[in-house]
Design a protein around this motif. Structure first.
Motif, short mmCIF file in Angstrom:
data_model
loop_
_atom_site.label_atom_id
_atom_site.label_comp_id
_atom_site.label_asym_id
_atom_site.label_seq_id
_atom_site.Cartn_x
_atom_site.Cartn_y
_atom_site.Cartn_z
N ARG A 273 -13.54 -21.33 2.77
CA ARG A 273 -12.20 -21.04 2.24
C ARG A 273 -11.43 -20.22 3.27
O ARG A 273 -11.98 -19.29 3.88
CB ARG A 273 -12.30 -20.27 0.93
N TYR A 274 -10.17 -20.58 3.47
CA TYR A 274 -9.29 -19.86 4.39
C TYR A 274 -8.12 -19.29 3.59
O TYR A 274 -7.51 -19.99 2.77
CB TYR A 274 -8.77 -20.79 5.48
N GLU A 275 -7.80 -18.00 3.81
CA GLU A 275 -6.68 -17.35 3.12
C GLU A 275 -5.77 -16.64 4.12
O GLU A 275 -6.25 -15.83 4.94
CB GLU A 275 -7.19 -16.36 2.07
N HIS A 276 -4.49 -16.95 4.04
CA HIS A 276 -3.46 -16.32 4.87
C HIS A 276 -2.56 -15.52 3.94
O HIS A 276 -1.94 -16.08 3.02
CB HIS A 276 -2.65 -17.40 5.61
N VAL A 277 -2.48 -14.19 4.15
CA VAL A 277 -1.76 -13.30 3.24
C VAL A 277 -0.67 -12.56 4.01
O VAL A 277 -0.94 -11.94 5.06
CB VAL A 277 -2.71 -12.29 2.56
N LEU A 278 0.56 -12.62 3.47
CA LEU A 278 1.69 -11.85 4.00
C LEU A 278 2.05 -10.77 2.99
O LEU A 278 2.33 -11.08 1.83
CB LEU A 278 2.89 -12.76 4.24
N PHE A 279 2.06 -9.50 3.43
CA PHE A 279 2.35 -8.39 2.53
C PHE A 279 3.49 -7.55 3.09
O PHE A 279 3.46 -7.15 4.26
CB PHE A 279 1.10 -7.52 2.34
N ASP A 280 4.49 -7.27 2.25
CA ASP A 280 5.62 -6.42 2.62
C ASP A 280 5.85 -5.40 1.53
O ASP A 280 5.91 -5.75 0.34
CB ASP A 280 6.90 -7.24 2.81
N CYS A 281 6.01 -4.12 1.90
CA CYS A 281 6.32 -3.05 0.97
C CYS A 281 7.47 -2.22 1.55
O CYS A 281 7.35 -1.68 2.66
CB CYS A 281 5.10 -2.17 0.71
#
Length: 715
Positions: A417-425
């Motif tokens: 499984r491959y996961e690409h996560v973009l997080f902005d706060c």
């Protein structure tokens, strides 16, 4: 022993010269066949099929036709399933923590649904303690519940009424459900309304010691009361277009009527052993929520040999809290007002394609989860900053998994499984912006084989635990002048590498696992300039190794059946903590005390549909990450149940729990210059009465499986 019932063939020979005689012979033979069939009144099949069997890396427990079917509601039943533990309020898979639960392939979104579903509607329960690549990488355990198949069209009704009376503090928590289901010509329409009044009490004593240039001690009682009323409305439709195609849509609407939380601290404060203050702090919170929406639409079908499973989810939740603190002190009184709010939205889609290939099946797919969250916090204390945060998190995942069956040589499965996560706060008030991008691969592998009557399985996986949005909120929450709490937007994701071994023989099941945790998420305390303690979420800077071993037994002898589990969890790590009393300024603390578990659920099935349960659960003192519980918790309970009417349509159930008043915890932590111990007594000594009534029910065929599960839980 297998007994087969078929038909008896009779043959009569005749010639043209003996026509009449042959007819007589044939008639006589036919009469003998009929006599033999009339004599056969019933067929009894006896066998030794165990209630729990190992299939690959899963433990499948049969519920239908066993004493588990008379456990009341599904949440009461699940704690008795081999491989599981906990309580009705907090279910866990042994050694793996809180599981993700599916009902007929549909993701469980609301935990109260387990209280609305009856155990006698369940066919079997599958516990997966090392899920493959098709599940979110944060999922450490999966529980799949399959209901019994009900045939026929028409209107069905399902009624549940429940009341629970606290025998120690004299309060009541009623709940009820009315469900309707109508099925005709492949179209299935279903709906329900559920009401629950929650009244939760916790009675504790606190002792906090923190050291700077002075040593402060706070000690005294702490009580919490939490009340709310909730309605949950469910409606949906499923259309079975043909044997190969079905579509459907489902909506769950949560109507939160009101909520009040009251916390009282009544503490003496000492400085260097001298009494300096008595603090009485009364914190009252009023909570309101607009309607919460959770909708799912799905398509499931076959195009030739290719199976297509597509789900789309939308979720919207919000909470607004108004809180006031009234503090009375020998030094000075104070009145503090604060308000907080959260608003979250989620869009998620998941596509899974399955195709038979060579000796097994290939699964591949993708999942997209888009989350937006807005946090606000304001307080009339100039020393504590207000916050106004916008959080965005987009997750894009792809996975592939292949399982092959090599007959007597076993079954093997590989997945990635491959996961690409973009997080902005972004904090609008402080003009701070945190941007983070992660790319991770999560391999899984398993192998299972049968060696005569023994079944064996070994699995490896890499998992991730992302902090909740609450834990990532930097807002400082005011508890009292001596206590503050905050999240941490810079938290790293927790990574786990797990190795799990399962073995089963007849009615015995063994589970052993090893977990190596990196960047473990916990809480830590810091001394502020005004001698207040700030409790904040952090990552542990050392790997945490955890070992577990559990043995489950499910024998049946006559009217008595037993579901018993015994095991141990032991973690191994230490920390060097700050300590002003040490010559080096540091002190080593070990967190290695094992936790022992023993559960025994006894069911006695008597004549005329009477059932008696005697249930016992025990958990010893021990460590969980940095926290230590020095109390041996045990719960003893009794259940009496009777069914009436045709097909047991009406069931009455009475139970008494925590007979010994021993359901409590004494949680403590040693953080060097700060330590605490909190002794908790929970309101669990209760008498519960339940009525179930079912009329011509036809279970929903809804096949939606849901998407964005991990983000839903964190919201």
């Amino acid at each position: 022993m297998i007994t087969c019932l078929g038909f008896l063939s009779a043959f009569a020979q005749k010639s043209s010269q003996e026509q009449d005689s042959a007819n007589v012979v044939a008639t006589t033979t036919s009469d003998q066949m009929i006599d033999k069939m009339v004599e056969l009144r019933e067929v009894v099949v006896k066998g030794s099929l165990p209630n729990t069997r190992l299939k690959g890396g899963s433990m499948i427990t049969r519920v239908e036709g066993t004493p588990l079917a008379s456990s009341g509601t599904v949440d009461e039943m699940l704690v008795k399933i081999p491989g599981m533990t906990g309580s009705e309020d907090k279910l866990e898979v042994l050694g793996k923590g809180t599981p993700v639960i599916y009902i007929n392939g549909r993701l469980l979104r609301d935990d109260t649904e387990l209280k609305r579903l009856r155990s006698d509607e369940i066919r079997d329960v599958e516990v997966i303690n090392n899920p493959g690549a098709q599940y979110d990488a944060s999922v450490r355990a999966v529980v799949r519940i399959r209901t019994k198949k009900h045939k026929g069209d028409g209107l069905g009704l399902d009624l549940m009424a429940f009341t629970e009376q606290d025998l120690q503090y004299n309060f009541n928590t009623p709940q009820g459900k009315l469900g309707l289901n109508y099925r005709k010509n492949g179209v299935d329409v279903f709906g329900s309304a559920y009401y629950r009044h929650m009244d939760y009490r916790q009675y504790s004593t606190l002792e906090d010691i923190y050291k700077s240039s002075k040593t402060f001690l706070q000690t005294g009682p702490y009580t919490m009361t939490w009340r709310n009323n909730t309605m949950v409305y469910t409606a949906g439709v499923n259309w079975q277009i043909s044997d190969n195609h079905s579509v459907g849509v489902r909506a769950d609407i949560t109507h939160y009527l009101n909520g009040t939380n009251k916390v009282i601290y009544d503490e003496d404060v000492y400085e260097n052993g001298n009494f300096i203050d008595h603090l009485n702090s009364v914190q009252t919170s009023e909570e309101s929520k607009p309607l919460g929406w959770l909708t799912n639409a799905y398509y499931n079908g076959n195009v030739g040999k290719l199976n297509v499973d597509f789900n789309f989810d939308f979720m919207s939740t919000a909470t607004n809290t108004s809180r006031n603190n009234v503090e009375k002190s020998l030094i000075n009184d104070d009145f503090v007002l604060s308000e907080s709010g959260t608003n979250s939205r989620l869009f998620a889609g998941k596509l899974v394609l399955s195709y038979p290939l060579w000796k097994g099946e290939l699964k591949a797919g993708s999942e997209v989860t888009l989350v937006k969250r807005h946090n606000t916090y304001s307080i009339d204390k100039s020393a504590i900053a207000n916050t106004d945060d916008d959080i965005k998190e987009n997750t894009y995942a792809a996975f592939a998994e292949y399982a092959a069956d090599f007959d007597k040589y076993g079954t093997a499965q590989l997945g990635l499984r491959y996961e690409h996560v973009l997080f902005d706060c972004k904090d609008r008030l402080a003009s701070d912006n945190l941007h983070r991008t992660t790319n991770d691969f999560f391999p899984t592998a398993s192998y299972s084989v049968g060696l005569g009557p023994v079944q064996l399985a070994l699995a490896y996986s890499v998992k991730i635990h992302r902090p909740s949005f609450f834990a990532m909120n930097d807002a400082v929450t005011y508890i009292s002048r001596y206590s503050l709490q905050a999240g941490n937007s810079c938290l790293k994701n927790q990574m786990d590498r797990e190795l799990t071994f399962n073995a089963s023989w007849r009615w015995l099941t063994l589970t052993a696992s090893y977990d190596r945790c990196k960047n473990g998420i916990t809480q830590w305390s810091y001394l502020e300039a005004n001698d207040a303690v700030l409790v904040k979420h952090i990552n542990i800077d050392k790997p945490v190794n955890t070992y577990s071993l559990y043995l489950s037994a499910t024998p049946r002898v006559g009217i008595w059946s037993l579901n018993a589990t015994a095991g141990v969890d032991k973690q191994h790590f230490y920390l060097d903590v700050d300590d002003n009393a040490s010559s080096t300024g540091l002190r080593r603390v070990y967190f290695n005390t094992p936790v022992y578990t023993f559960n025994a659920f006894n069911t006695f099935s008597l004549k005329n549909d009477w059932k008696i349960d005697v249930n016992f659960m025990f958990e010893s003192h021990g460590h969980s990450l940095i926290f230590y519980d020095d109390y041996n918790n045990c719960r003893l309970g009794f259940v009496l149940q009777k069914s009436f009417l045709k097909d047991k349509a009406l069931t009455l159930r009475a139970s008494i729990v925590d007979v010994l008043h021993r359901n409590q915890t004494n949680e403590s932590a040693d953080m060097g210059n700060y330590s605490f111990i909190q002794r908790n007594k929970f309101s669990k000594h209760k008498l519960a009465l339940t009525l179930f009534y079912r009329f011509n029910t036809a279970k929903s065929k809804y096949k939606g499986t849901g998407a964005g599960r991990e983000a839903q839980g964190r919201m």
